[in-house]
Design a protein around this motif. Structure first.
Motif, PDB file in Angstrom:
ATOM      1  N   VAL A   2      79.737 -21.574  19.966  1.00  0.00           N
ATOM      2  CA  VAL A   2      79.248 -22.928  19.711  1.00  0.00           C
ATOM      3  C   VAL A   2      79.059 -23.049  18.200  1.00  0.00           C
ATOM      4  O   VAL A   2      78.327 -22.260  17.600  1.00  0.00           O
ATOM      5  N   VAL A   3      79.751 -23.997  17.593  1.00  0.00           N
ATOM      6  CA  VAL A   3      79.661 -24.163  16.138  1.00  0.00           C
ATOM      7  C   VAL A   3      78.684 -25.298  15.841  1.00  0.00           C
ATOM      8  O   VAL A   3      78.926 -26.444  16.227  1.00  0.00           O
ATOM      9  N   GLY A   4      77.587 -24.959  15.185  1.00  0.00           N
ATOM     10  CA  GLY A   4      76.530 -25.941  14.891  1.00  0.00           C
ATOM     11  C   GLY A   4      75.329 -25.646  15.773  1.00  0.00           C
ATOM     12  O   GLY A   4      75.413 -25.745  16.998  1.00  0.00           O
ATOM     13  N   ALA A   5      74.203 -25.251  15.130  1.00  0.00           N
ATOM     14  CA  ALA A   5      73.017 -24.845  15.896  1.00  0.00           C
ATOM     15  C   ALA A   5      71.948 -25.937  15.896  1.00  0.00           C
ATOM     16  O   ALA A   5      70.771 -25.656  16.083  1.00  0.00           O
ATOM     17  N   GLY A   6      72.362 -27.181  15.678  1.00  0.00           N
ATOM     18  CA  GLY A   6      71.402 -28.292  15.673  1.00  0.00           C
ATOM     19  C   GLY A   6      70.958 -28.659  17.080  1.00  0.00           C
ATOM     20  O   GLY A   6      71.096 -27.865  18.021  1.00  0.00           O
TER      21      GLY A   6
ATOM     22  N   GLY B 276      71.416 -26.865  22.384  1.00  0.00           N
ATOM     23  CA  GLY B 276      71.362 -27.217  23.814  1.00  0.00           C
ATOM     24  C   GLY B 276      72.615 -26.742  24.550  1.00  0.00           C
ATOM     25  O   GLY B 276      72.533 -26.213  25.664  1.00  0.00           O
ATOM     26  N   ILE B 277      73.769 -26.918  23.917  1.00  0.00           N
ATOM     27  CA  ILE B 277      75.032 -26.486  24.540  1.00  0.00           C
ATOM     28  C   ILE B 277      75.038 -24.965  24.694  1.00  0.00           C
ATOM     29  O   ILE B 277      75.397 -24.427  25.750  1.00  0.00           O
TER      30      ILE B 277
ATOM     31  N   PRO C 116      68.893 -35.073  25.854  1.00  0.00           N
ATOM     32  CA  PRO C 116      68.820 -33.623  25.654  1.00  0.00           C
ATOM     33  C   PRO C 116      69.764 -32.872  26.599  1.00  0.00           C
ATOM     34  O   PRO C 116      69.715 -33.088  27.820  1.00  0.00           O
ATOM     35  N   VAL C 117      70.569 -32.009  25.998  1.00  0.00           N
ATOM     36  CA  VAL C 117      71.638 -31.334  26.759  1.00  0.00           C
ATOM     37  C   VAL C 117      71.125 -30.593  28.006  1.00  0.00           C
ATOM     38  O   VAL C 117      71.734 -30.699  29.074  1.00  0.00           O
ATOM     39  N   PRO C 118      70.009 -29.855  27.927  1.00  0.00           N
ATOM     40  CA  PRO C 118      69.599 -29.123  29.132  1.00  0.00           C
ATOM     41  C   PRO C 118      69.233 -30.033  30.308  1.00  0.00           C
ATOM     42  O   PRO C 118      69.220 -29.588  31.451  1.00  0.00           O
ATOM     43  N   VAL C 119      68.950 -31.297  30.028  1.00  0.00           N
ATOM     44  CA  VAL C 119      68.475 -32.205  31.080  1.00  0.00           C
ATOM     45  C   VAL C 119      69.574 -33.130  31.615  1.00  0.00           C
ATOM     46  O   VAL C 119      69.641 -33.400  32.815  1.00  0.00           O
TER      47      VAL C 119
ATOM     48  N   PHE D 221      65.525 -41.673  19.089  1.00  0.00           N
ATOM     49  CA  PHE D 221      65.767 -40.359  19.692  1.00  0.00           C
ATOM     50  C   PHE D 221      67.155 -39.835  19.296  1.00  0.00           C
ATOM     51  O   PHE D 221      67.319 -38.671  18.923  1.00  0.00           O
ATOM     52  N   ILE D 222      68.148 -40.712  19.334  1.00  0.00           N
ATOM     53  CA  ILE D 222      69.529 -40.324  18.986  1.00  0.00           C
ATOM     54  C   ILE D 222      69.651 -40.092  17.480  1.00  0.00           C
ATOM     55  O   ILE D 222      70.342 -39.183  17.024  1.00  0.00           O
TER      56      ILE D 222
END
Ligand code: CAA
Length: 283
Positions: free
Chosen positions: A8-12, A17-18, A144-147, A234-235
């Motif tokens: 995964v490139v980018g830890a933001g 989340g990914i 949010p990715v996990p949700v 939020f976005i």
């Protein structure tokens, strides 16, 4: 195609989340970013999220350790040589993304799929920066990715069917629902969501109602989990403006013109939650 290791490139916000959901689904994950500081922040978010899962009894301590154990970090893009799939989640900027994809194309083995989490940029143009356009695809997660359950899967002009099928399969393994769309500005999600948010900003700009009233109408009247102005914060207002500009440029229709108030907020650096101030203020 057998996918075991994902970079995964980018830890933001999106990238971490990914990485989290990929590690939770049993994949080995390499989380890459430009600085150790970015990586540390991404890792801290993941650790906080999975710790909360343990506290809620949705995951055991042992499972948590397994998930975290499947995650490694990288500051060197050459580590792409070890992976079967790359998911890019860096800044929404075509120049940055095409440069990155050209490098990934150089370092990754020929079988590796290169996916982008772009929210509106053309997949076909990103793919053209590589010598493997058939292996480039859009994999658009929601925040949010996990949700959030949705992953919009976007085929570029040259994306091969087996690449699409592999990404669709992985999406299901991540416990998400894949939806196939074609490569048009904003895809489906942002073609519909962003004009709604932009219209809410126009309603505020024209004095139709207060921000609280606009959000209340959409929350209580339309059952949206967040009002459009809260969601814009939020976005990120910079992201909202960028997507509106992509729609405006892509379709050329005045109905996609970004609201001047949105431009003003972005110029002021009021970008929403991430800067502590947008339409609302945050601690
Ligand atoms: N990371 C991980 N988990 C989170 C989270 C986060 N940032 N925020 C909330 N959660 C989890 C909570 O832990 C909670 O989990 P459990 O059910 O296991 O307890 C669950 O989500 C619900 O959270 P809350 O009860 O705290 O709050 P809520 O019910 O108000 O839900 C929300 C929060 C899920 C964010 C909800 O408000 C929502 O769905 N908002 C709309 C989000 C949306 O529209 N996203 C798409 C944005 S557009 C986009 O991403 C694409 C683009 O290109 C711009």
């Amino acid at each position: 195609m057998d996918i075991k290791t994902i970079m995964v490139v980018g830890a933001g916000q999106m990238g971490s989340g990914i990485a989290q959901v990929c590690a939770m689904a049993g994949y080995n994950v390499i989380l890459h970013d430009l600085t150790q500081d970015h990586i540390n922040r991404g890792f801290a978010t993941i650790t906080r999220n999975v710790t909360r899962q343990v506290e809620k009894g949705k995951m055991t301590e042992e499972e948590k350790e397994q998930v975290l154990g499947r995650l490694t970090t990288s500051l060197d893009l050459q580590n792409a040589s070890e992976v079967d799939l790359v998911i890019e989640a860096v800044v929404e900027n075509m120049e940055v993304k095409t440069k990155l994809f050209a490098q990934l194309d150089e370092f990754a083995p020929p079988h590796t799929i290169l996916a982008t989490n772009t929210s509106s940029l053309p997949i076909t143009e990103i793919a053209a920066a590589t010598k493997r356009p058939e292996k480039v695809i859009g994999m658009h997660f929601m925040n949010p990715v996990p949700v959030m359950k949705l992953v919009e899967i976007i085929r570029g002009l040259a994306t091969a069917d087996d690449v699409y099928e592999t990404i669709e399969h992985i999406t299901r393994k991540l416990n998400k629902v894949p939806v196939e769309v074609h490569d048009f500005p904003g895809f489906v999600s942002n073609r519909i969501l962003m004009p709604m948010i932009n219209e809410a900003i126009y309603a505020l700009y024209e004095g139709v109602a207060t921000k609280e009233a606009i959000d209340a109408v959409m929350k209580l009247g339309m059952n949206h989990p967040m009002g459009p102005l809260t969601l814009a914060d939020f976005i990120g207002l910079d992201t909202c403006l960028y997507i509106m500009e992509t729609l405006h440029e892509g379709f050329g229709d005045d109905k996609y013109r970004p609201c001047p108030l949105l431009r003003k907020y972005v110029k002021a650096g009021w970008l929403g939650r991430k800067t502590g101030r947008g339409f609302y203020t945050y601690e």
